[in-house]
Write a protein that holds these residues in place. Structure first.
Motif, PDB file in Angstrom:
ATOM      1  N   GLY A  91       0.804  -1.209   0.000  1.00 40.43           N
ATOM      2  CA  GLY A  91       0.000   0.000   0.000  1.00 40.43           C
ATOM      3  C   GLY A  91       0.838   1.260   0.000  1.00 40.43           C
ATOM      4  N   GLY A  92       2.089   1.189  -0.474  1.00 42.82           N
ATOM      5  CA  GLY A  92       2.970   2.343  -0.501  1.00 42.82           C
ATOM      6  C   GLY A  92       2.501   3.391  -1.480  1.00 42.82           C
ATOM      7  N   GLU A  93       3.299   4.441  -1.582  1.00 46.78           N
ATOM      8  CA  GLU A  93       2.949   5.581  -2.430  1.00 46.78           C
ATOM      9  C   GLU A  93       2.772   5.167  -3.890  1.00 46.78           C
ATOM     10  OE1 GLU A  93       5.042   9.723  -3.730  1.00 46.78           O
ATOM     11  OE2 GLU A  93       5.264   9.088  -1.653  1.00 46.78           O
ATOM     12  N   LYS A  94       3.668   4.325  -4.394  1.00 43.78           N
ATOM     13  CA  LYS A  94       3.581   3.887  -5.784  1.00 43.78           C
ATOM     14  C   LYS A  94       2.322   3.055  -6.008  1.00 43.78           C
ATOM     15  CE  LYS A  94       6.395   1.882  -9.431  1.00 43.78           C
ATOM     16  NZ  LYS A  94       7.687   1.334  -9.764  1.00 43.78           N
ATOM     17  N   ALA A  95       2.018   2.177  -5.064  1.00 43.78           N
ATOM     18  CA  ALA A  95       0.813   1.362  -5.171  1.00 43.78           C
ATOM     19  C   ALA A  95      -0.436   2.242  -5.142  1.00 43.78           C
ATOM     20  CB  ALA A  95       0.769   0.328  -4.050  1.00 43.78           C
ATOM     21  N   PHE A  96      -0.433   3.252  -4.287  1.00 48.03           N
ATOM     22  CA  PHE A  96      -1.580   4.156  -4.216  1.00 48.03           C
ATOM     23  C   PHE A  96      -1.751   4.918  -5.525  1.00 48.03           C
ATOM     24  CE2 PHE A  96      -3.232   8.446  -3.528  1.00 48.03           C
ATOM     25  CZ  PHE A  96      -4.520   8.122  -3.148  1.00 48.03           C
ATOM     26  N   ALA A  97      -0.658   5.418  -6.083  1.00 47.94           N
ATOM     27  CA  ALA A  97      -0.737   6.170  -7.341  1.00 47.94           C
ATOM     28  C   ALA A  97      -1.299   5.304  -8.461  1.00 47.94           C
ATOM     29  CB  ALA A  97       0.637   6.716  -7.710  1.00 47.94           C
ATOM     30  N   THR A  98      -0.875   4.055  -8.510  1.00 43.15           N
ATOM     31  CA  THR A  98      -1.380   3.129  -9.527  1.00 43.15           C
ATOM     32  C   THR A  98      -2.861   2.863  -9.306  1.00 43.15           C
ATOM     33  OG1 THR A  98       0.789   2.106  -9.720  1.00 43.15           O
ATOM     34  CG2 THR A  98      -1.083   0.829 -10.516  1.00 43.15           C
ATOM     35  N   PHE A  99      -3.233   2.599  -8.066  1.00 39.62           N
ATOM     36  CA  PHE A  99      -4.627   2.353  -7.725  1.00 39.62           C
ATOM     37  C   PHE A  99      -5.496   3.549  -8.105  1.00 39.62           C
ATOM     38  CE2 PHE A  99      -8.087   2.861  -4.648  1.00 39.62           C
ATOM     39  CZ  PHE A  99      -8.762   1.660  -4.812  1.00 39.62           C
ATOM     40  N   ARG A 100      -5.047   4.761  -7.740  1.00 44.07           N
ATOM     41  CA  ARG A 100      -5.795   5.984  -8.029  1.00 44.07           C
ATOM     42  C   ARG A 100      -5.958   6.160  -9.542  1.00 44.07           C
ATOM     43  NH1 ARG A 100      -2.603  10.569  -6.036  1.00 44.07           N
ATOM     44  NH2 ARG A 100      -1.500  10.112  -7.937  1.00 44.07           N
ATOM     45  N   ALA A 101      -4.880   5.946 -10.296  1.00 42.33           N
ATOM     46  CA  ALA A 101      -4.944   6.095 -11.753  1.00 42.33           C
ATOM     47  C   ALA A 101      -5.926   5.099 -12.365  1.00 42.33           C
ATOM     48  CB  ALA A 101      -3.553   5.920 -12.356  1.00 42.33           C
ATOM     49  N   GLU A 102      -5.916   3.867 -11.875  1.00 36.95           N
ATOM     50  CA  GLU A 102      -6.857   2.860 -12.385  1.00 36.95           C
ATOM     51  C   GLU A 102      -8.296   3.232 -12.048  1.00 36.95           C
ATOM     52  OE1 GLU A 102      -5.578  -0.926 -10.871  1.00 36.95           O
ATOM     53  OE2 GLU A 102      -3.751  -0.903 -12.069  1.00 36.95           O
ATOM     54  N   ALA A 103      -8.519   3.758 -10.853  1.00 42.71           N
ATOM     55  CA  ALA A 103      -9.864   4.165 -10.459  1.00 42.71           C
ATOM     56  C   ALA A 103     -10.362   5.321 -11.327  1.00 42.71           C
ATOM     57  CB  ALA A 103      -9.890   4.555  -8.976  1.00 42.71           C
ATOM     58  N   VAL A 104      -9.497   6.297 -11.574  1.00 45.73           N
ATOM     59  CA  VAL A 104      -9.872   7.439 -12.420  1.00 45.73           C
ATOM     60  C   VAL A 104     -10.185   6.969 -13.835  1.00 45.73           C
ATOM     61  CG1 VAL A 104      -9.031   9.579 -13.476  1.00 45.73           C
ATOM     62  CG2 VAL A 104      -8.639   9.157 -11.050  1.00 45.73           C
ATOM     63  N   ARG A 105      -9.347   6.092 -14.345  1.00 48.27           N
ATOM     64  CA  ARG A 105      -9.568   5.586 -15.704  1.00 48.27           C
ATOM     65  C   ARG A 105     -10.883   4.829 -15.799  1.00 48.27           C
ATOM     66  NH1 ARG A 105      -5.597   1.655 -19.221  1.00 48.27           N
ATOM     67  NH2 ARG A 105      -6.960   1.505 -21.009  1.00 48.27           N
ATOM     68  N   ALA A 106     -11.148   3.949 -14.843  1.00 47.95           N
ATOM     69  CA  ALA A 106     -12.396   3.190 -14.853  1.00 47.95           C
ATOM     70  C   ALA A 106     -13.599   4.127 -14.739  1.00 47.95           C
ATOM     71  CB  ALA A 106     -12.392   2.172 -13.714  1.00 47.95           C
ATOM     72  N   PHE A 107     -13.491   5.110 -13.864  1.00 51.24           N
ATOM     73  CA  PHE A 107     -14.576   6.079 -13.698  1.00 51.24           C
ATOM     74  C   PHE A 107     -14.808   6.858 -14.998  1.00 51.24           C
ATOM     75  CE2 PHE A 107     -16.085  10.333 -12.321  1.00 51.24           C
ATOM     76  CZ  PHE A 107     -17.326   9.950 -11.833  1.00 51.24           C
ATOM     77  N   ASN A 108     -13.734   7.314 -15.639  1.00 52.76           N
ATOM     78  CA  ASN A 108     -13.856   8.030 -16.913  1.00 52.76           C
ATOM     79  C   ASN A 108     -14.486   7.143 -17.984  1.00 52.76           C
ATOM     80  OD1 ASN A 108     -12.931  10.620 -16.355  1.00 52.76           O
ATOM     81  ND2 ASN A 108     -10.803  10.054 -16.644  1.00 52.76           N
ATOM     82  N   ASP A 109     -14.075   5.886 -18.022  1.00 57.56           N
ATOM     83  CA  ASP A 109     -14.630   4.958 -19.006  1.00 57.56           C
ATOM     84  C   ASP A 109     -16.133   4.775 -18.813  1.00 57.56           C
ATOM     85  OD1 ASP A 109     -12.123   4.605 -20.108  1.00 57.56           O
ATOM     86  OD2 ASP A 109     -11.790   2.632 -19.207  1.00 57.56           O
ATOM     87  N   LEU A 110     -16.580   4.763 -17.566  1.00 55.84           N
ATOM     88  CA  LEU A 110     -17.986   4.529 -17.272  1.00 55.84           C
ATOM     89  C   LEU A 110     -18.851   5.780 -17.387  1.00 55.84           C
ATOM     90  CD1 LEU A 110     -17.520   2.096 -14.268  1.00 55.84           C
ATOM     91  CD2 LEU A 110     -18.568   1.542 -16.479  1.00 55.84           C
ATOM     92  N   THR A 111     -18.272   6.952 -17.140  1.00 58.67           N
ATOM     93  CA  THR A 111     -19.097   8.164 -17.119  1.00 58.67           C
ATOM     94  C   THR A 111     -18.794   9.148 -18.239  1.00 58.67           C
ATOM     95  OG1 THR A 111     -17.589   9.311 -15.613  1.00 58.67           O
ATOM     96  CG2 THR A 111     -19.391   8.028 -14.614  1.00 58.67           C
ATOM     97  N   GLY A 112     -17.615   9.052 -18.833  1.00 62.58           N
ATOM     98  CA  GLY A 112     -17.249   9.999 -19.877  1.00 62.58           C
ATOM     99  C   GLY A 112     -17.159  11.416 -19.337  1.00 62.58           C
ATOM    100  N   PRO A 113     -17.438  12.389 -20.179  1.00 58.62           N
ATOM    101  CA  PRO A 113     -17.301  13.789 -19.774  1.00 58.62           C
ATOM    102  C   PRO A 113     -18.192  14.188 -18.604  1.00 58.62           C
ATOM    103  CG  PRO A 113     -17.474  13.628 -22.152  1.00 58.62           C
ATOM    104  CD  PRO A 113     -17.748  12.255 -21.598  1.00 58.62           C
ATOM    105  N   ALA A 114     -19.270  13.465 -18.379  1.00 59.26           N
ATOM    106  CA  ALA A 114     -20.183  13.817 -17.289  1.00 59.26           C
ATOM    107  C   ALA A 114     -19.505  13.726 -15.925  1.00 59.26           C
ATOM    108  CB  ALA A 114     -21.416  12.913 -17.317  1.00 59.26           C
ATOM    109  N   GLY A 115     -18.475  12.903 -15.821  1.00 56.99           N
ATOM    110  CA  GLY A 115     -17.814  12.735 -14.541  1.00 56.99           C
ATOM    111  C   GLY A 115     -16.501  13.462 -14.403  1.00 56.99           C
ATOM    112  N   GLU A 116     -16.212  14.376 -15.305  1.00 58.88           N
ATOM    113  CA  GLU A 116     -14.886  15.002 -15.323  1.00 58.88           C
ATOM    114  C   GLU A 116     -14.525  15.762 -14.055  1.00 58.88           C
ATOM    115  OE1 GLU A 116     -14.965  19.219 -17.502  1.00 58.88           O
ATOM    116  OE2 GLU A 116     -15.702  17.560 -18.707  1.00 58.88           O
TER     117      GLU A 116
END
Length: 161
Positions: A91-116
Motif C-alpha cells: 500500500g505504498g505511495e507507488k501502489a496508491f498512485a497506480t490504484f488511483r490512476a486505475e480508479a480514475v480511468r475506470a470512472f472516466n470509461d464509465l461516465t465519460g465527460p459527465a464525470g470530469e
C-alpha cells in the motif's frame, strides 16, 4: 527521450466550457494531461489509441510539450516476489498512485465527460483517506449513469485498497 505534455490555454478553456465539444475520447485524454505525466504514463491511462490521441490533441492545440526528458531506463528482470515484498511497503505511495490512476480511468470509461469534475478531484487525492469519499461519490454517479451492476462492479474493484 520522452515528452511531458501540459494543457494549453485552449485546453484549459475546453475543460471549463466545452466550447469545441471534443469527442469523449479526446476530452478524457485532455483531462488526464497534467504537466507531470510522460507519454508512457499517459498511454497507460488512455484506453484507445493513446499515441494517436495525444498527437491529435497536440495538433489541435489543446496540449503542448512542456518538456522533453530522458526515457526511464529499461527495467531489469522482475525481482522475485519475496524480495519485492520486503523492499516495498504494502500500500505504498507507488501502489496508491497506480490504484488511483486505475480508479480514475475506470470512472472516466464509465461516465465519460459527465464525470470530469469528480475525476479531476480523484486525481488530486494524495492519500487513501482523501480518495475514499470520492470513490463513494463515483460509485453513486456510476449507479445513476450506468446502473447498479456497473456501480457494484466498480465498488468491488476499488473498495479493497
Amino acid at each position: 527521450m520522452t515528452r511531458i505534455f501540459r494543457k494549453t490555454d485552449k485546453g484549459v478553456d475546453e475543460i471549463a466550457t466545452r466550447a469545441n465539444r471534443l469527442v469523449p475520447r479526446l476530452r478524457t485524454a485532455l483531462i488526464l494531461v497534467d504537466g507531470t505525466r510522460n507519454e508512457g504514463e499517459l498511454a497507460a491511462l488512455i484506453k484507445q489509441h493513446p499515441n494517436e490521441t495525444l498527437e491529435e490533441l497536440l495538433t489541435l492545440g489543446y496540449i503542448e510539450v512542456a518538456t522533453v526528458v530522458e526515457a526511464p531506463p529499461k527495467k531489469a528482470p522482475e525481482e522475485p516476489a519475496v524480495k519485492k515484498a520486503a523492499s516495498e511497503p504494502v500500500g505504498g505511495e507507488k501502489a496508491f498512485a497506480t490504484f488511483r490512476a486505475e480508479a480514475v480511468r475506470a470512472f472516466n470509461d464509465l461516465t465519460g465527460p459527465a464525470g470530469e469534475a469528480l475525476a479531476m478531484k480523484m486525481e488530486k487525492a494524495a492519500s487513501r483517506e482523501q480518495l475514499a469519499p470520492l470513490l463513494q461519490m463515483a460509485y453513486q454517479i456510476i449507479g445513476n449513469a450506468r446502473g447498479n451492476q456497473a456501480a457494484t462492479e466498480f465498488k468491488a474493484r476499488f473498495a479493497s485498497f
